[in-house]
Design an enzyme around this catalytic site. Structure first.
Site, short mmCIF file in Angstrom:
data_model
loop_
_atom_site.label_atom_id
_atom_site.label_comp_id
_atom_site.label_asym_id
_atom_site.label_seq_id
_atom_site.Cartn_x
_atom_site.Cartn_y
_atom_site.Cartn_z
N GLU A 1 1.62 -0.57 -5.06
CA GLU A 1 0.66 0.36 -5.24
C GLU A 1 1.41 1.71 -5.49
OE1 GLU A 1 -3.40 2.52 -3.48
OE2 GLU A 1 -1.72 2.03 -2.40
N ASP B 1 0.75 -1.17 -0.12
CA ASP B 1 0.03 -0.08 -0.02
C ASP B 1 0.83 1.13 0.00
OD1 ASP B 1 -2.59 1.43 0.60
OD2 ASP B 1 -1.41 1.85 2.31
#
Length: 707
Positions: free
Chosen positions: A379, A343
């Site tokens: 990401e 993330d």
């Protein structure tokens, strides 16, 4: 209880069969107390007797699995200098393998009295903070083997442990929302029928619900608020007492592996749940604030925030880097997961201010003999300056391709000037990944993900509808690139419903026919809706949970998705390991590996690519032009195909290429009709013939009539 000296490694609590070794790193601590808790909450404090290299440690004979504990760190308290030790705050072990209990947001959790942020708060937080738990590391893995599915053969299914199973009628009620529920045969059978090769689980590291959501009566559903990087989230365990979540998680992994499905974890190493300078002191803040967090250089009372959550982990610190690498290694070696999706991964590359693709973190991953061998998905952005880094990660990494998502959405909703970029995205995004030696599978392609509209909502809403979140519509993205097909939200209009169904098929077919690694959002194959909510992070309810009654209601969509994944699996030309070159692969070959045509059957020119009104394009994929070898070193051969994309609002008659490309062609995929079929069931069209492509639809034609 008299402790033995023990050893400074491994960090955390390590049970060896007769006792437990406890360790805690803190460069600023004067001394550390280990706090043991009975079932009734009675606390016993034991000072760790030894310090080696700033690691405080001790060994307790007879202490074993199920023992709940925490730490109290005695050291300097001077927030203006970034020092926040306070022995009145019971702290979670950053290396805890299991964590039990929740946060009740009592005033004692904070370093200051409410309303007086510049004063010190010495209320004792025991009883208001989660406890760490000693775990039993032993588990019968039987004949478990990691599937090790190659990237180019992978189909990823992004899902949520709780949301996937809460409403599943075949999962026993006591197992719904749990690791054991996800491992239920009925769930696994659905995944297998879809052709899924890997589940990408939204955060399963121990997390908490922040104070603001708790006050609204909401919960952190997504889980991007980590407080334990080694501990499976206890809320997803059917039997969380006595650290049962560890055994249950391992059982889930074993069951999925047996079905040939990999487990990829969505991990949040960019920040923790302790938030900004006004957040609670429940773990790293009170252990060694300066080591674990990025502080503002000239005002270390405050935190650097590249994540929008209040703090950022300090990846310049070797001890924080060790924590991250130890955590990754633990999940691979002990929990046997198959990869990670990072993330806001750009944050991990911010050693100083800018994102640095050569940062220490990437160096450590590259040379690690364990972590470097699993799937690594970034990401590739954060919320800081220069944080959008799609295409800029090192060669070992794959990336969520946000440009793929945006381009494919724009193409199918009819936005102008997307034809050239659309062609690049569906062929693997060579403009992003080829120059640094990466392959098409560096691109993890997706049209929808947890953050944003579901597939059904993407074709049903022009704007977000986030009223349930209680933030007056301020949350969630405004740039959704969606199209409601003429009516906002639910409708009974059959023409609108038919168009929406076709658009869903168009988007799914484009995803599964593109080069790269496709990722499907859970429930999209069922037609799941969140009623226009594009930021359901706090909706732990039926708005977010997968509605399994849709299996029968939208059986045609489920079957179409399954047929597409099977079609992709059967044809290696759709999942090449190398980029197209636009030229013959071998000397003597007449046809190039790829060619692009206008609807009139002429090859595309520079002018055609620059036209801003282009809505239809035809691409030839040469099944005999694949440069890959199979595992036994044999040449990979496949059928050849024409893919026809028509995003125009009207039907278009296309002319097929001349017979040098093939004598005849048969439609095998048709998103207008919603079918995937064998070539011998269709009516062949001769080379140079015409085919009518219905408005807003996609056709795949297979070359036939070749001996």
């Amino acid at each position: 209880m008299r402790p033995w000296p023990g050893t400074p490694y491994p960090l955390g609590a390590a049970y060896d069969g007769v006792g437990t070794n406890f360790t805690l790193f803190s460069e600023v601590a004067e001394y550390v107390e280990l706090c043991l808790f009975d079932d009734d909450g009675t606390e016993e404090r034991v000072r760790l007797p030894e310090v080696d290299g700033f690691v405080h440690h001790g060994y307790l004979l007879g202490v074993g699995p199920g023992q709940r504990y925490g730490f109290r760190v005695h050291g300097p308290y001077d927030p203006e200098q970034g020092l926040r030790c306070n022995p009145n705050k019971l702290l979670i072990d950053p290396y805890a393998k299991a964590i039990t209990g929740g946060v009740d947001w009592h005033e004692s959790l904070f370093g200051y009295p409410f309303g007086e942020p510049d004063e010190r708060n010495d209320l004792d937080s025991a009883g208001h903070v989660p406890l760490s738990v000693v775990v039993n590391p032993f588990f019968d893995w039987a004949n478990d083997r990691p599937p090790k599915t190659p990237y180019n053969e992978s189909v990823i299914y992004e899902t949520h442990v709780r949301g996937l199973t809460m409403l599943h009628p075949e999962v026993p009620e006591r197992l719904r929302g749990t690791y054991a529920g996800l491992a239920h045969p009925a769930v696994i059978e659905h995944l297998k029928s879809l052709g899924v090769t890997a589940v990408e689980l939204m955060p399963v590291h121990q997390f908490i619900t922040d104070h603001g959501l708790s006050e609204k009566g909401l919960r952190n559903y997504w889980g991007y608020n980590t407080i334990g990087f080694f501990a499976p989230h206890a809320g997803y365990a059917a039997l969380p007492d006595q650290a049962g979540q560890v055994q249950e998680f391992k059982g889930m992994v074993r069951a999925l592996h047996e079905a040939g499905i990999e487990v990829i974890l969505d991990v949040v190493y960019n920040h923790t749940a302790e938030g900004n300078h006004l957040g609670p002191t429940i773990s790293m803040r009170g252990i060694d604030n300066q080591a674990y967090y990025r502080l503002v250089d000239d005002e270390p009372k405050y935190y650097m925030d590249y994540t929008g959550t209040g703090n950022s982990l300090n990846v310049r610190s070797p001890h924080t880097l060790q924590l991250i690498m130890d955590s990754l290694r633990y999940w691979v070696t002990e929990m046997r997961v198959d990869g990670f999706r990072f993330d806001l991964a750009a944050t991990l590359a911010r050693e100083f201010y800018d994102v640095d693709r050569l940062s220490t973190f990437f160096d450590l991953v590259q040379q690690d003999p364990v972590v470097s061998q699993v799937k690594l998905i970034a990401e590739p952005w954060d919320v800081g300056p220069g944080g959008y880094q799609v295409g800029n990660f090192p060669p070992l990494w794959t990336e969520w391709n946000g440009k793929y998502r945006d381009t494919v959405r724009d193409f199918w909703r009819g936005e102008p000037a997307t034809l050239g970029e659309f062609a690049s995205r569906v062929t693997g995004s060579s403009d992003l990944y080829q120059d640094d030696g990466r392959r098409p599978y560096a691109s993890v392609n997706f049209v929808t993900a947890h953050d944003g509209f579901t597939l059904t909502d993407l074709v049903s809403y022009n704007r977000k509808h986030n009223d349930a979140n209680g933030e007056d519509g301020r949350d969630g993205a405004d740039d959704n690139r969606s199209w409601n097909c003429g009516v906002e939200g639910p409708t009974d209009d059959p023409e609108v419903l038919d168009l929406r169904a076709r658009q869903r098929r168009n988007l799914l077919a484009t995803l599964l026919l593109s080069q790269g690694v496709p990722m499907i959002l859970h429930g999209d194959e069922l037609g799941r809706t969140q009623q226009g909510n594009n930021n359901a992070y706090c909706q732990d309810n039926e708005l977010s949970w997968v509605d399994w009654t849709l299996v029968e209601k939208n059986k045609d969509l489920v079957d179409f998705t399954s047929a597409l994944t099977a079609f992709r699996r059967a044809h290696p030309v759709l999942r090449r390991r190398r980029f197209f070159q636009g030229k013959p692969i071998r000397k003597g070959d007449e046809l190039r590996d790829i060619a692009w045509f206008t609807p009139s059957g002429e090859e595309m020119t520079e002018q055609n690519w620059e036209d801003d009104f282009g809505r239809c394009v035809v691409v030839f994929l040469n099944g005999e032009g694949i440069p890959d070898l199979d595992p036994r070193g044999m040449r990979v051969l496949d059928d050849s195909f024409l893919l026809v994309f028509n995003a125009h609002h009207g039907d278009i008659e296309i002319t097929l290429p001349d017979d040098s490309y093939g004598p005849q062609w048969t439609v095998v995929v048709d998103t207008f009709a919603g079918v995937v079929r064998e070539p011998d069931t269709g009516e062949p069209v001769p080379a140079g013939g015409t085919v009518t492509v219905p408005a807003r639809s996609l056709l795949v034609l297979q070359r036939t009539g070749v001996e």
